[in-house]
Enzyme design. Sequence first.
Site, PDB file in Angstrom:
ATOM      1  N   ASP A  70       0.858  -1.182   0.000  1.00 34.25           N
ATOM      2  CA  ASP A  70       0.000   0.000   0.000  1.00 34.25           C
ATOM      3  C   ASP A  70       0.895   1.234   0.000  1.00 34.25           C
ATOM      4  O   ASP A  70       2.032   1.196   0.473  1.00 34.25           O
ATOM      5  CB  ASP A  70      -0.921   0.027   1.216  1.00 34.25           C
ATOM      6  CG  ASP A  70      -2.108   0.970   1.033  1.00 34.25           C
ATOM      7  OD1 ASP A  70      -2.389   1.377  -0.118  1.00 34.25           O
ATOM      8  OD2 ASP A  70      -2.757   1.309   2.038  1.00 34.25           O
ATOM      9  N   GLY A  71       0.381   2.286  -0.560  1.00 37.53           N
ATOM     10  CA  GLY A  71       1.071   3.560  -0.572  1.00 37.53           C
ATOM     11  C   GLY A  71       0.114   4.647  -0.149  1.00 37.53           C
ATOM     12  O   GLY A  71      -1.099   4.502  -0.280  1.00 37.53           O
ATOM     13  N   GLU A 106       2.211   3.751  -4.273  1.00 29.08           N
ATOM     14  CA  GLU A 106       1.609   2.441  -4.555  1.00 29.08           C
ATOM     15  C   GLU A 106       2.541   1.603  -5.435  1.00 29.08           C
ATOM     16  O   GLU A 106       2.776   0.430  -5.170  1.00 29.08           O
ATOM     17  CB  GLU A 106       0.255   2.610  -5.257  1.00 29.08           C
ATOM     18  CG  GLU A 106      -0.818   3.280  -4.431  1.00 29.08           C
ATOM     19  CD  GLU A 106      -1.510   2.367  -3.440  1.00 29.08           C
ATOM     20  OE1 GLU A 106      -1.108   1.199  -3.273  1.00 29.08           O
ATOM     21  OE2 GLU A 106      -2.483   2.835  -2.812  1.00 29.08           O
ATOM     22  N   ASP A 129      -4.440  -2.581  -3.192  1.00 31.49           N
ATOM     23  CA  ASP A 129      -5.716  -1.877  -3.349  1.00 31.49           C
ATOM     24  C   ASP A 129      -5.607  -0.788  -4.417  1.00 31.49           C
ATOM     25  O   ASP A 129      -6.513   0.020  -4.569  1.00 31.49           O
ATOM     26  CB  ASP A 129      -6.206  -1.307  -2.019  1.00 31.49           C
ATOM     27  CG  ASP A 129      -5.284  -0.244  -1.430  1.00 31.49           C
ATOM     28  OD1 ASP A 129      -4.307   0.160  -2.095  1.00 31.49           O
ATOM     29  OD2 ASP A 129      -5.537   0.171  -0.293  1.00 31.49           O
ATOM     30  N   HIS A 133      -9.020  -0.281   2.917  1.00 32.66           N
ATOM     31  CA  HIS A 133      -9.720   0.114   4.151  1.00 32.66           C
ATOM     32  C   HIS A 133     -10.927  -0.786   4.403  1.00 32.66           C
ATOM     33  O   HIS A 133     -11.973  -0.333   4.852  1.00 32.66           O
ATOM     34  CB  HIS A 133     -10.136   1.578   4.100  1.00 32.66           C
ATOM     35  CG  HIS A 133      -9.007   2.488   3.734  1.00 32.66           C
ATOM     36  ND1 HIS A 133      -8.014   2.834   4.616  1.00 32.66           N
ATOM     37  CD2 HIS A 133      -8.689   3.083   2.559  1.00 32.66           C
ATOM     38  CE1 HIS A 133      -7.146   3.614   4.011  1.00 32.66           C
ATOM     39  NE2 HIS A 133      -7.517   3.780   2.767  1.00 32.66           N
ATOM     40  N   ASP A 156      -1.356  -0.209   5.030  1.00 29.34           N
ATOM     41  CA  ASP A 156      -1.825   1.173   5.072  1.00 29.34           C
ATOM     42  C   ASP A 156      -1.286   1.872   6.322  1.00 29.34           C
ATOM     43  O   ASP A 156      -0.799   3.000   6.250  1.00 29.34           O
ATOM     44  CB  ASP A 156      -3.354   1.218   5.037  1.00 29.34           C
ATOM     45  CG  ASP A 156      -3.878   2.633   5.071  1.00 29.34           C
ATOM     46  OD1 ASP A 156      -3.611   3.396   4.122  1.00 29.34           O
ATOM     47  OD2 ASP A 156      -4.544   2.999   6.069  1.00 29.34           O
TER      48      ASP A 156
END
Length: 151
Positions: free
Chosen positions: A9-10, A47, A70, A120, A130
């Site tokens: 995740d970024g 990301e 994501d 999320h 995250d």
Amino acid sequence: MATITIYTDGSALGNPGPGGYGIVLISGPHRKELSQGFRLTTNNRMELMAVCVALEMLKFPGSEVTVCSDSKYVVDAVEKGWVFGWEKKGFAGKKNPDLWMRFLKVYRLHRVRFVWVKGHAETVENNRCDALAVAAAGSACLAEDTGYRPE
């Protein structure tokens, strides 16, 4: 050889702004977490950088890898084959060519498939990534994203 599962995740606090990435690598009983923050970057760069760094961490060429992200930006670019067309055109007019070239170099060393996960949501490892990314973006010691170019 076991399949390696990578969650990435970024995050950018502002877009552009300070940003970071978070990575969780899982192979059998082994688990490794990585993160880094940058002074000025974008969400999409973080990301993509997360995926690059994660794949670069793999020790054995030809590894079977599942990347869970994501980021539709990253997942769709690879799974729908867009990035290969961009490469043929020298990434003309595309953002983040430095990271896409970096990605393709390491991507081709392994057998990689991408799985999109909802951000999320209830994916525990994605939520951990995250949290790592946000914490890295807010840290006091941020690196320079040397490839970032303001528009």
